[in-house]
Design a protein around this motif. Structure first.
Motif, PDB file in Angstrom:
ATOM      1  N   SER A  79       0.763  -1.194   0.002  1.00 29.27           N
ATOM      2  CA  SER A  79      -0.060  -0.222  -0.132  1.00 29.27           C
ATOM      3  C   SER A  79       0.903   1.338   0.161  1.00 29.27           C
ATOM      4  CB  SER A  79      -0.784   0.053   1.256  1.00 29.27           C
ATOM      5  OG  SER A  79      -0.094   0.112   2.608  1.00 29.27           O
ATOM      6  N   ASP A  80       0.453   2.352  -0.497  1.00 25.85           N
ATOM      7  CA  ASP A  80       1.078   3.369  -0.326  1.00 25.85           C
ATOM      8  C   ASP A  80       1.343   4.092   0.946  1.00 25.85           C
ATOM      9  OD1 ASP A  80       0.555   3.699  -3.034  1.00 25.85           O
ATOM     10  OD2 ASP A  80      -1.213   4.961  -3.096  1.00 25.85           O
ATOM     11  N   PHE A 206      -9.664   4.672  10.554  1.00 22.34           N
ATOM     12  CA  PHE A 206      -9.842   5.898  10.405  1.00 22.34           C
ATOM     13  C   PHE A 206      -9.920   6.115   8.912  1.00 22.34           C
ATOM     14  CE2 PHE A 206      -7.852  10.255   9.019  1.00 22.34           C
ATOM     15  CZ  PHE A 206      -8.888  10.891   9.731  1.00 22.34           C
ATOM     16  N   SER A 207      -9.100   5.516   7.993  1.00 23.43           N
ATOM     17  CA  SER A 207      -9.273   5.669   6.628  1.00 23.43           C
ATOM     18  C   SER A 207     -10.603   4.927   6.084  1.00 23.43           C
ATOM     19  CB  SER A 207      -7.960   4.833   5.956  1.00 23.43           C
ATOM     20  OG  SER A 207      -7.874   3.574   6.147  1.00 23.43           O
ATOM     21  N   GLU A 208     -11.115   4.208   6.760  1.00 28.13           N
ATOM     22  CA  GLU A 208     -12.300   3.189   6.222  1.00 28.13           C
ATOM     23  C   GLU A 208     -13.385   4.026   6.500  1.00 28.13           C
ATOM     24  OE1 GLU A 208     -10.757  -1.278   7.157  1.00 28.13           O
ATOM     25  OE2 GLU A 208     -12.109  -0.335   8.591  1.00 28.13           O
ATOM     26  N   ILE A 232      -5.767  10.149   2.155  1.00 23.68           N
ATOM     27  CA  ILE A 232      -5.642  11.367   2.422  1.00 23.68           C
ATOM     28  C   ILE A 232      -4.342  12.093   1.753  1.00 23.68           C
ATOM     29  CG2 ILE A 232      -6.559  11.369   4.694  1.00 23.68           C
ATOM     30  CD1 ILE A 232      -3.903  11.475   5.949  1.00 23.68           C
ATOM     31  N   TYR A 233      -3.449  11.326   1.185  1.00 24.22           N
ATOM     32  CA  TYR A 233      -2.358  12.019   0.402  1.00 24.22           C
ATOM     33  C   TYR A 233      -2.876  12.191  -1.109  1.00 24.22           C
ATOM     34  CZ  TYR A 233       0.307  10.497   4.475  1.00 24.22           C
ATOM     35  OH  TYR A 233       0.710  10.560   5.838  1.00 24.22           O
ATOM     36  N   ALA A 238      -9.147   4.472  -2.087  1.00 25.35           N
ATOM     37  CA  ALA A 238      -8.087   3.486  -2.344  1.00 25.35           C
ATOM     38  C   ALA A 238      -8.574   2.076  -1.553  1.00 25.35           C
ATOM     39  CB  ALA A 238      -7.029   3.876  -1.196  1.00 25.35           C
ATOM     40  N   PRO A 239      -7.897   1.192  -1.962  1.00 24.62           N
ATOM     41  CA  PRO A 239      -8.358  -0.342  -1.403  1.00 24.62           C
ATOM     42  C   PRO A 239      -8.368  -0.177  -0.019  1.00 24.62           C
ATOM     43  CG  PRO A 239      -6.782  -0.409  -3.275  1.00 24.62           C
ATOM     44  CD  PRO A 239      -6.884   1.189  -3.062  1.00 24.62           C
TER      45      PRO A 239
END
Length: 263
Positions: A79-80, A206-208, A232-233, A238-239
């Protein structure tokens, strides 16, 4: 087989060997004041070659090796967010290990440089650097380019004090207070309190939460479908962290009522 040549006042050895691809190569080094010194070093190299440790004619910086490794084995394959951690490790190597090479590095030098970075950093930060460097050496060891893993036994102890459990985690009573406070402060205009409340009630990352849209909430079945995140970047969907993170989450009726009010 090595041969020895005297050039002026110094001695030189020349070793002919076959590399991993079956091609014949020569390795030369001069500057030895005594023939015995040249014989001693050449003998060690020949012994290593006999064991399968191929001699590379050009030493490379640890930073160059690590950069090549992450570009080949990590970029586009993790992942990134994870890849950014590898880039951070590369920046640390450039600052604290700038002169280190793969052939001259040993455990003492590595620990000294690791200690230099450890000052002002936590245990987890030091451990991450060591884990990344160790992983990058696997190919060098497997291909017999280096003989020893200089990260083996390294002490990943940071110089910055770790937070106590009381500072790192909420106890149950504080958790209940947080949920009540977040629920009380929920406002359709501001999302922070709502996100804290939903995270507490569902365990979503948080990202979910950032990637959650209303079409993935089934009010009839009482479920949230987690299928993506928000980067956020890159400011885009995103996956999820991995395939197992794609899942349905059961939501209790009280939480659903809170969500309906926001909707």
């Amino acid at each position: 087989m090595a041969r020895y040549i005297k050039r002026g006042k110094v001695w030189q050895y020349e070793i002919s060997y076959k590399d991993a691809d079956g091609k014949y190569k020569k390795l030369r080094k001069s500057g030895f004041p005594k023939k015995a010194d040249a014989i001693s070093e050449a003998g060690e190299i020949e012994a290593n070659l006999a064991k399968g440790f191929y001699t590379v004619s050009q030493d490379i910086l640890l930073t160059d090796h690590f950069k090549q490794w992450i570009e080949i084995f990590k970029k586009g394959k993790v992942s990134d967010g994870t890849y950014r951690k590898y880039l951070y490790t590369l920046s640390v190597l450039k600052k604290h290990f700038s002169t280190a090479t793969i052939k001259t590095m040993n455990r003492v030098k590595y620990q000294e440089m690791l200690n230099e970075f450890a000052e002002g950093h936590s245990d987890s930060s030091v451990k991450q650097i060591n884990v990344h460097v160790r992983a990058s050496l696997e190919n060098l060891l497997d291909d017999f380019i280096i003989k020893n893993d200089f990260t083996k036994g390294a002490i990943s102890k940071g110089g910055k004090g770790t937070k106590s459990a009381e500072l790192k985690y909420l106890d149950f009573q504080d958790f209940i207070k947080l949920i009540a406070f977040a629920k009380e402060k929920i406002n359709p205009i501001y999302s922070s309190s709502f996100m804290i409340y939903i995270a507490a009630m569902t365990g979503m990352r948080f990202s979910e939460l950032l990637g959650l849209t209303w079409d993935n909430v089934d009010f009839e079945k009482g479920q949230i479908y987690v299928k993506r995140t928000w980067d956020i970047y890159k400011n885009n969907f995103a996956p999820t962290k991995n395939d197992q993170s794609v899942r349905f989450l059961a939501v209790d009726s009280s939480t659903l009522q809170v969500m309906i009010k926001i909707l």
